[in-house]
Scaffold this motif. Structure first.
Motif, short mmCIF file in Angstrom:
data_model
loop_
_atom_site.label_atom_id
_atom_site.label_comp_id
_atom_site.label_asym_id
_atom_site.label_seq_id
_atom_site.Cartn_x
_atom_site.Cartn_y
_atom_site.Cartn_z
N THR A 1 0.83 -1.20 0.00
CA THR A 1 0.00 0.00 0.00
C THR A 1 0.86 1.26 0.00
O THR A 1 0.59 2.22 -0.74
CB THR A 1 -0.93 0.00 1.22
OG1 THR A 1 -1.72 -1.20 1.22
CG2 THR A 1 -1.86 1.20 1.19
N VAL A 2 1.93 1.25 0.80
CA VAL A 2 2.85 2.40 0.83
C VAL A 2 3.51 2.58 -0.53
O VAL A 2 3.66 3.71 -1.03
CB VAL A 2 3.90 2.21 1.94
CG1 VAL A 2 4.99 3.27 1.82
CG2 VAL A 2 3.24 2.28 3.30
N LEU A 3 3.91 1.48 -1.17
CA LEU A 3 4.54 1.57 -2.49
C LEU A 3 3.56 2.11 -3.53
O LEU A 3 3.95 2.89 -4.42
CB LEU A 3 5.05 0.19 -2.92
CG LEU A 3 6.25 -0.36 -2.13
CD1 LEU A 3 6.60 -1.77 -2.60
CD2 LEU A 3 7.46 0.56 -2.29
N GLN A 4 2.31 1.71 -3.43
CA GLN A 4 1.31 2.24 -4.36
C GLN A 4 1.13 3.75 -4.18
O GLN A 4 1.04 4.50 -5.16
CB GLN A 4 -0.02 1.52 -4.17
CG GLN A 4 -0.03 0.09 -4.65
CD GLN A 4 -1.36 -0.59 -4.39
OE1 GLN A 4 -2.26 -0.54 -5.19
NE2 GLN A 4 -1.49 -1.24 -3.26
N PHE A 5 1.10 4.19 -2.93
CA PHE A 5 0.96 5.62 -2.69
C PHE A 5 2.22 6.39 -3.10
O PHE A 5 2.13 7.55 -3.50
CB PHE A 5 0.67 5.87 -1.21
CG PHE A 5 -0.79 5.83 -0.87
CD1 PHE A 5 -1.58 6.96 -0.96
CD2 PHE A 5 -1.37 4.64 -0.45
CE1 PHE A 5 -2.92 6.92 -0.65
CE2 PHE A 5 -2.72 4.59 -0.14
CZ PHE A 5 -3.49 5.72 -0.24
N LYS A 6 3.36 5.75 -3.02
CA LYS A 6 4.62 6.44 -3.35
C LYS A 6 4.83 6.55 -4.85
O LYS A 6 5.30 7.59 -5.35
CB LYS A 6 5.79 5.71 -2.70
CG LYS A 6 7.13 6.42 -2.90
CD LYS A 6 8.23 5.75 -2.13
CE LYS A 6 9.58 6.45 -2.34
NZ LYS A 6 9.55 7.87 -1.92
N PHE A 7 4.51 5.49 -5.61
CA PHE A 7 4.84 5.47 -7.02
C PHE A 7 3.62 5.64 -7.93
O PHE A 7 3.66 6.38 -8.91
CB PHE A 7 5.56 4.15 -7.37
CG PHE A 7 6.88 4.00 -6.67
CD1 PHE A 7 7.99 4.72 -7.09
CD2 PHE A 7 7.02 3.14 -5.59
CE1 PHE A 7 9.21 4.59 -6.45
CE2 PHE A 7 8.25 3.00 -4.95
CZ PHE A 7 9.34 3.72 -5.38
N GLU B 1 0.58 6.89 -7.14
CA GLU B 1 -0.17 8.13 -6.93
C GLU B 1 0.43 9.31 -7.70
O GLU B 1 -0.26 10.32 -7.92
CB GLU B 1 -0.22 8.46 -5.43
CG GLU B 1 -1.25 9.52 -5.09
CD GLU B 1 -1.28 9.85 -3.62
OE1 GLU B 1 -2.27 10.45 -3.17
OE2 GLU B 1 -0.31 9.52 -2.92
N LYS B 2 1.69 9.21 -8.12
CA LYS B 2 2.29 10.30 -8.89
C LYS B 2 1.58 10.51 -10.21
O LYS B 2 1.65 11.60 -10.80
CB LYS B 2 3.77 9.99 -9.14
CG LYS B 2 4.63 9.99 -7.88
CD LYS B 2 6.08 9.68 -8.20
CE LYS B 2 6.94 9.70 -6.93
NZ LYS B 2 8.37 9.38 -7.23
#
Length: 324
Positions: free
Chosen positions: A310-316, A318-319
């Motif tokens: 989930t953190v990786l999805q928000f980091k990459f 979400e851009k």
């Protein structure tokens, strides 16, 4: 005239002194603080039922899982022996854990992109304000009202090797019947198809609401500029509903990691562990083999994996989301 002037109050009596102004300021600050404290107290009173439910059904089980993961337990779930991190070491050295993790990733690949694409296609087809379109919207939203157990039973009948409708149509086409739930080559795909159908209603409603949130003026301007339907969809609609797509992606990945009901009803992790995902493996260790320590440790590992993804999805991912 002099008498009237003598009766008027002196000028210094009309102007409050510095002490009076300071006292009024202090009283005003005190009243504001009291009002804020009253608001905070009222907010906590309103949040108390939700916090109580979260504590009872979320925080306490999480802390209990952390506690049990450090111990060996008896069949009643009582603590028997402290083992520290040995449960985690045993899981990470187990071939079954990596097998279940691979099955889970395959399940995510089969269900998440397909489910989002199908919902996006149906939403695009029914977004137009044509006569009778509400009927199609209602039909496409129906799977949301079906529970996992009911949906699994429906698809179990469809997948039946001799009485199922799917094999009946295959026989009409001259194709050999498929052992949908008993063949390791088809079992995971069969469960994935059922899961895509089950999540279609929720995903469809999200996509349709996202498209309806796009202003019609934008489409009118694109049409005036000569933009065709495909170009309008990929270059205007997709960027504008990217927040909805991102939300659907995150929720779908989390839901795929937590899939259990359909697997338990349709295949029970088989055949030959081909559909044994992480959650079902946790269920087997904790409630079939009564290894609550191992099950709790696996649950914490699953929590860490979901949190990391989930953190990786928000980091990459979400851009690429356009919020305006």
């Amino acid at each position: 005239m002099d008498k009237e002037l003598s009766l008027s109050p002196p000028r210094h009596a009309l102007t409050p002194s510095a002490n009076e102004a300071e006292a009024a300021h202090v009283m005003s600050r005190t009243s504001i603080k009291k009002f804020r404290r009253r608001e905070i107290f009222l907010a906590y009173v309103c949040l108390a039922p939700s916090l109580l439910l979260f504590g009872a059904f979320l925080f306490y089980p999480l802390l209990k899982s952390v506690y049990l993961s450090l111990f060996l337990t008896d069949p009643q779930g009582r603590v028997a022996q402290f083992v520290g991190l040995d449960n985690f070491k045993e899981i990470l050295a187990s071939d079954m854990f990596y097998k279940s993790f691979g099955n889970t990733m395959l399940f995510i690949i089969l269900t998440v992109p397909t489910g989002i694409a199908a919902a996006l296609l149906l939403a695009a087809l029914t977004h137009n304000k044509l006569k009778g379109m509400k009927i199609f919207r209602f039909v496409f939203s129906l799977p949301m009202a079906v529970s996992v157990g009911t949906g699994s039973m429906i698809w179990m009948i469809l997948y039946h090797p001799t009485l199922g409708v799917l094999n009946y149509f295959l026989s009409i086409a001259g194709i050999e019947p498929v052992q949908w739930l008993t063949d390791p080559k088809w079992a995971m795909l069969s469960v994935a198809i059922m899961t895509v159908w089950m999540n279609l209603g929720f995903n469809y409603i999200l996509m349709l609401s996202g498209m309806q949130g796009v202003a019609e003026d934008i489409y009118d301007s694109a049409q005036i500029d000569g933009s065709g339907p495909l170009r309008t969809f990929f270059w205007i609609t997709m960027p504008l509903i990217s927040p909805t797509l991102f939300f659907t992606l995150v929720v779908s990945v989390i839901g795929a990691f937590q899939a259990f009901g359909q697997i338990n009803i349709l295949t029970k992790g088989g055949p030959m562990n081909s559909t044994n995902v992480i959650v079902f493996n946790i269920y087997q260790d904790a409630f079939i083999n009564f290894r609550f320590g191992i099950g709790s440790a696996q649950a914490l590992i699953l929590f860490a994996i979901i949190l990391l993804l989930t953190v990786l999805q928000f980091k990459f991912v979400e851009k690429r989301v356009h919020y305006q």
